[in-house]
Design an enzyme around this catalytic site. Structure first.
Site, mmCIF file in Angstrom:
data_model
loop_
_atom_site.group_PDB
_atom_site.id
_atom_site.type_symbol
_atom_site.label_atom_id
_atom_site.label_comp_id
_atom_site.label_asym_id
_atom_site.label_seq_id
_atom_site.Cartn_x
_atom_site.Cartn_y
_atom_site.Cartn_z
ATOM 1 N N GLN A 134 0.816 -1.206 0.000
ATOM 2 C CA GLN A 134 0.000 0.000 0.000
ATOM 3 C C GLN A 134 0.855 1.264 0.000
ATOM 4 O OE1 GLN A 134 -3.020 -2.223 3.017
ATOM 5 N NE2 GLN A 134 -3.372 -0.036 2.893
ATOM 6 N N ARG A 176 -8.653 -0.807 7.919
ATOM 7 C CA ARG A 176 -9.657 0.124 7.384
ATOM 8 C C ARG A 176 -9.986 1.184 8.431
ATOM 9 N NH1 ARG A 176 -13.896 -1.592 2.860
ATOM 10 N NH2 ARG A 176 -14.317 0.476 2.117
ATOM 11 N N CYS A 177 -8.934 1.861 8.856
ATOM 12 C CA CYS A 177 -9.042 2.690 10.046
ATOM 13 C C CYS A 177 -7.902 3.681 10.032
ATOM 14 C CB CYS A 177 -8.919 1.766 11.262
ATOM 15 S SG CYS A 177 -8.502 2.570 12.803
ATOM 16 N N GLU A 195 -13.090 4.685 5.263
ATOM 17 C CA GLU A 195 -13.004 4.073 6.584
ATOM 18 C C GLU A 195 -14.167 4.436 7.498
ATOM 19 O OE1 GLU A 195 -9.062 5.390 7.234
ATOM 20 O OE2 GLU A 195 -8.187 3.629 6.311
#
Lengths: 161, 787
Positions: B221, B369-370, B740
């Protein structure tokens, strides 16, 4: 051992170990990397291909089991700039994000529509319940399949690439 | 029959995605799709023990396997100074174990062979002499003075504490609690979960002995940061490392860290001079790569008797596993952005303290996802708010409405030191309640209860904190958290945009093209977006913490405006007018008051190569590195409706209403897709996902039969999404980031609904995941008859 498999309409031959999984035969031996490998335990469905027209999880089928049979992968559902209705539906209705589950989803949905051209939402949900998607929350995948069902025509369509 | 696809999309359109053409054909190129001439394959031997001393490793039999090319152990790496690598949290992590193994599944040896099956076979031939040691699985036990010291490799480490941290005004908060009419306190666990992207992690390393160049294809990522860290770890010159992050099959934070497998393929390729591939199995992904959460929390709120919040106090025990591979935007944030916890409420005082510890579990924790622990913070706050509502006998909606920060206080300065970027939280809540038809839901619940059905309604309101971040506050391993965009217009008016952020399914090739399209008045179809290749894109920090749009998207807007500035000079030259007499209108420059004297971008681009002004360089391009002035604060209001089967304990999510305000939406279709996906993950966390261990540290959820993620059958039939649009006060496009919010806001809404359903039986809290067996137990304990 030597096997001969009819893959996407073409006869393919190879010497394979008896333990070779169909997913690795398709991906590594034949180089058809549209079929993905996501879990090893036939839970995720990213490796779904058709074996004699029936969707199977190719991570739990031995390649030798396909000897003398027909295998269809995502590469075989359309050619060139053409798209199958399902492929087009996934694009129109945003049925994908990372794209990893998409080929398996399309293979499962293709089998569904061949059997049930106008499936209900419940039938779609049940049909794809063995194909995991971590990105979409499924709603737009279901809309994509409904799009294809709605536009169901006997022949494939031509669209912009 | 042909179905037309509309062309000429721009900013704000529901543009079908540019990347879909390859994915729907199975022509995406993921790391495992790579086949290079002479490529070798690999497998990792992993520890069967959660904690054991290694007395010896015998690889001789494996080396005799005819298809094995190399076996690498920690000892081999140690000789090169590579047995340990730095983590992004400033700790060290074993690449291959030398002294001890510290979690089950830890990397012990790396086998390279001609094919994947032979590499796996050879693992069976390696003999390791393990001496099992006592194991810490229960997080609080890490603090036991008698507990074994897990990180005895670090001379200064005499216990299992990684950090102690506090934030906020302790004294003011304690005063609030002393003076309050009402105080509540709730313990809760945010369990260990896994991002579980559909594609596992992997890498291919190709060291070219002829040129000295190392090319690494990685499921990353953050390819640029990975290149820099690879240079630091391996000692290779950074310009001779090329990191390519091709199509990524979902990341969700799982693909931010550097994993031992990446280092091992690079070493193997250097040693063997051939390309080497490593691709983990699902079991390896769930057992060894970064987990998320594992927070053991106590939340307290002090309030007046009519429900005005006076103070919020939090105590956290944070389990980081065997190595601290925590994703954090700088060493001053060992709890990430957890200090956002007073969230969307106008709390006059707040204080948090926390302790981070090692345990014999996989290292982490990453921001699944935060945006760096905002998920845990919001869950804590939203659960505790419902406990307060219960204590006060107040409707949870009314309690929230009373305490939401009023719109007129924006941009709001929070007591925890954040400056929010605008928002009307009451409007978002009202919209969610309107979609839900809240009064009708309450009536339906009353009727359901009369009929003996167990129905619950849960609400959560929240603000996130995303878009890390301003260099004055954030860094990753010392790197400032800017992001970048490089834009070049071709003579025919087409453009290429190169970006430093990295899509894992977010659709950057589409949305970033739409940004340029909106700024330059050309169709998004004419803009090609490149990312994921460090040789061909400007340096950026990558995609996580919802930072693509807030930081990279801003860079794309800024570089487009730079290019437009030069375009203006060229237009003035073409129109024989003064620059000051020109105005930008409908995607072209025209003479003020004389719209017929006008040049479109395509004409200007052509002139940039064929008819340049005398004092201008040829070409039309620019680069921007954007340092955001502040974080962005997307917010939302969610309503969840559940029904519980009394006999089985099965929770069914009947409805889920999500109103999100992510500011201006670049592509509303993509935004909705992101919200749907995040909601499904939040429901998964709330109802089914958990990584558990037995007392010996055996991992109990290492496949998708034991680690359940939602299928098409467990999600509600319709995600009822809504929006309010409050532009960010500082982002150049008014956008905030979105992906998110749904994972942050939804778990609390689901749990609040389940607890609401069970509240007539005296239940005030149940820890996630709310599996049928857990809910069944709660029902039976509280005397609910199954039929």
């Amino acid at each position: 051992m030597r096997i001969q498999v009819n893959v996407n309409g073409e006869p393919r031959e190879a010497d394979v170990e008896p333990r070779l999984l169909l997913v690795h035969f398709v991906r590594d031996t034949l180089g058809l990397t549209g079929t993905h490998w996501g879990c090893d335990t036939s839970n995720c469905g990213a490796c779904t291909v058709h074996l004699d027209g029936e969707p199977v999880k190719s991570c739990t089928v031995l390649a030798v089991r396909a000897n003398g049979h027909d295998v269809t992968t995502i590469e075989g559902v359309s050619s060139g700039a053409d798209l199958s209705l399902l492929q087009q539906g996934f694009r129109e209705e945003h049925g994908l994000q990372c794209g990893f589950c998409t080929p398996g989803m399309i293979m499962t949905a293709t089998a569904l529509l061949e059997r049930t051209p106008r499936p209900s939402e419940d039938e779609i949900r049940e049909a794809i319940s063995g194909n995991l998607c971590r990105c979409t929350g499924y709603q737009y995948i279901i809309k994509s399949i409904e799009w294809a069902a709605k536009h169901n025509a006997p022949t494939r369509v031509e669209v912009m690439p | 029959m042909a179905v037309e696809t509309r062309q000429g999309h721009t900013f704000g359109d529901r543009m079908p995605r540019k990347e879909d053409g390859r994915f729907i054909r199975g022509r995406g190129k993921y790391v495992d799709d790579l086949q290079l001439p002479g490529m070798l394959h690999s497998a990792i031997l992993r520890s069967p023990f959660a904690h054991a001393r290694i007395n010896g490793i015998d690889v001789s039999a494996a080396l005799e396997h005819p298809k094995v090319r190399a076996v690498i152990t920690g000892k081999d790496l140690e000789e090169q100074g590579l047995a340990w690598m730095p983590t992004i949290a400033g700790d060290t992590q074993a690449v291959l174990a030398t002294d001890k193994v510290r979690f089950q599944g830890q990397e012990v040896a790396f086998v390279v062979a001609d094919d994947r099956y032979s590499a796996q076979d050879a693992l069976e031939l390696i003999e390791v002499d393990y001496e099992p040691l006592p194991v810490i699985v229960e997080t609080p036990r890490a603090l036991d003075p008698e507990a074994p010291v897990i990180r005895d490799d670090k001379a200064e480490q005499t216990n299992n504490v990684i950090f102690e941290w506090d934030h906020g005004d302790k004294e003011a908060t304690e005063r609030a609690f002393r003076e309050a009419d009402v105080t509540v306190k709730q313990e809760m666990i945010y369990p260990r979960v896994h991002p579980a992207p559909m594609e596992t992690c992997g890498a291919v390393a190709d060291y070219d002995v002829g040129t000295g160049k190392m090319t690494l294809w990685v499921t990353s990522q953050a390819p640029h940061a990975h290149r820099t860290l690879a240079a630091i770890v391996t000692g290779l010159a950074e310009q001779q490392i090329r990191v390519i992050s091709p199509d990524i099959g979902g990341g969700f934070g799982n693909k931010v860290p550097i994993y031992p497998g990446y280092v091992c393929v690079a070493v193997a390729s250097l040693v063997l001079g051939r390309p080497v591939k490593w691709m983990e199995s699902r079991a390896e992904n769930l057992m060894s790569t970064s987990f998320a959460r594992d927070y053991h929390m106590v939340g307290e709120i002090a309030a007046t008797k009519d429900g005005n919040i006076l103070g919020v106090r939090v105590d956290v025990l944070s389990d980081h596993g065997a190595f601290n591979a925590h994703a954090q935007p700088g060493d001053i944030w060992p709890m990430g952005f957890f200090a956002i916890f007073p969230s969307c409420y106008d709390a006059p005082a707040a204080y948090a303290e926390a302790t981070g510890v090692y345990s014999n579990k996989a290292p982490g924790g990453i921001a699944y996802r935060c945006s760096f622990r905002v998920t845990e913070a919001i869950y804590l706050m939203e659960r505790t708010m419902d406990v307060l509502a219960d204590e006060l006998g107040m409707d949870p909606v009314e309690l929230r409405r009373k305490n939401l920060i009023p719109a007129e206080k924006q941009p709001y300065e929070s007591v925890m030191g954040w400056t929010y970027d605008g928002g009307d939280y009451h409007a978002a809540l009202d919209e969610a309640l309107r979609i839900a038809d809240y009064p009708a839901l309450l009536e339906e619940q009353r009727e359901a209860r009369e009929q003996g059905r167990i129905m619950g309604i849960g609400v959560s309101t929240f603000t996130e904190i995303v878009g890390a971040g301003p260099k004055k506050k954030c860094h990753i391993a010392g790197l400032e958290m800017f992001d970048s965009a490089e834009l070049r217009m071709h003579p025919t008016g087409k453009a290429v945009l190169k970006i430093g952020v990295q899509s894992q399914g977010q659709g950057h090739e589409t949305t970033f093209a739409q940004i340029v399209a909106g700024e330059l008045g050309i169709p998004a179809e004419d803009v090609e977006v490149h990312h994921g290749d460090t040789d061909h894109t400007p340096y950026g920090l990558g995609t996580y913490g919802s930072r693509s749009t807030p930081v990279g998207g801003a860079a794309a807007a800024v570089v487009s405006r730079k290019v437009r500035e030069k375009a203006k000079k060229i237009a003035a030259h073409l129109l024989e007018a003064a620059e000051g007499d020109l105005e930008w209108e409908n995607g072209g420059f025209q003479v003020k008051g004389s719209p017929n004297q006008r040049k479109e971008m395509a004409e200007i681009a052509f002139a940039a190569y064929t008819n340049t002004p005398p004092d201008e360089e040829a070409g039309l391009e620019g680069v921007a590195y954007y340092d955001p002035p502040e974080m962005t604060y997307p917010f939302g209001a969610y309503v969840c409706v559940v029904e519980i089967d009394k006999g089985t304990g099965q929770v069914e999510v009947k409805r889920f209403i999500a109103v999100d305000d992510c500011g201006v939406r670049i592509n509303p279709m993509i935004v909705e897709g992101q919200i749907h996906g995040g909601l499904a993950q939040g429901i998964g966390t709330a109802l089914m996902e958990v990584i558990q261990f037995d007392e010996e540290g055996n991992h109990l959820n290492s496949n998708f039969m034991d680690y359940l993620i939602p299928t098409s059958m467990e999600v509600p039939k319709v995600w009822e999404t809504g929006e309010t649009v409050t532009p960010s006060t500082h982002h150049p496009l008014g956008a905030r980031g979105v992906a998110e919010s749904p994972t942050v806001g939804s778990p609390a809404a689901v749990v609040n609904a389940v607890v609401d359903a069970l509240s007539p039986y005296g239940v005030r809290h149940v820890d996630m995941p709310l599996t049928p067996s857990k809910v069944w137990g709660v029902l039976r304990e509280n005397g609910v008859e199954p039929f």
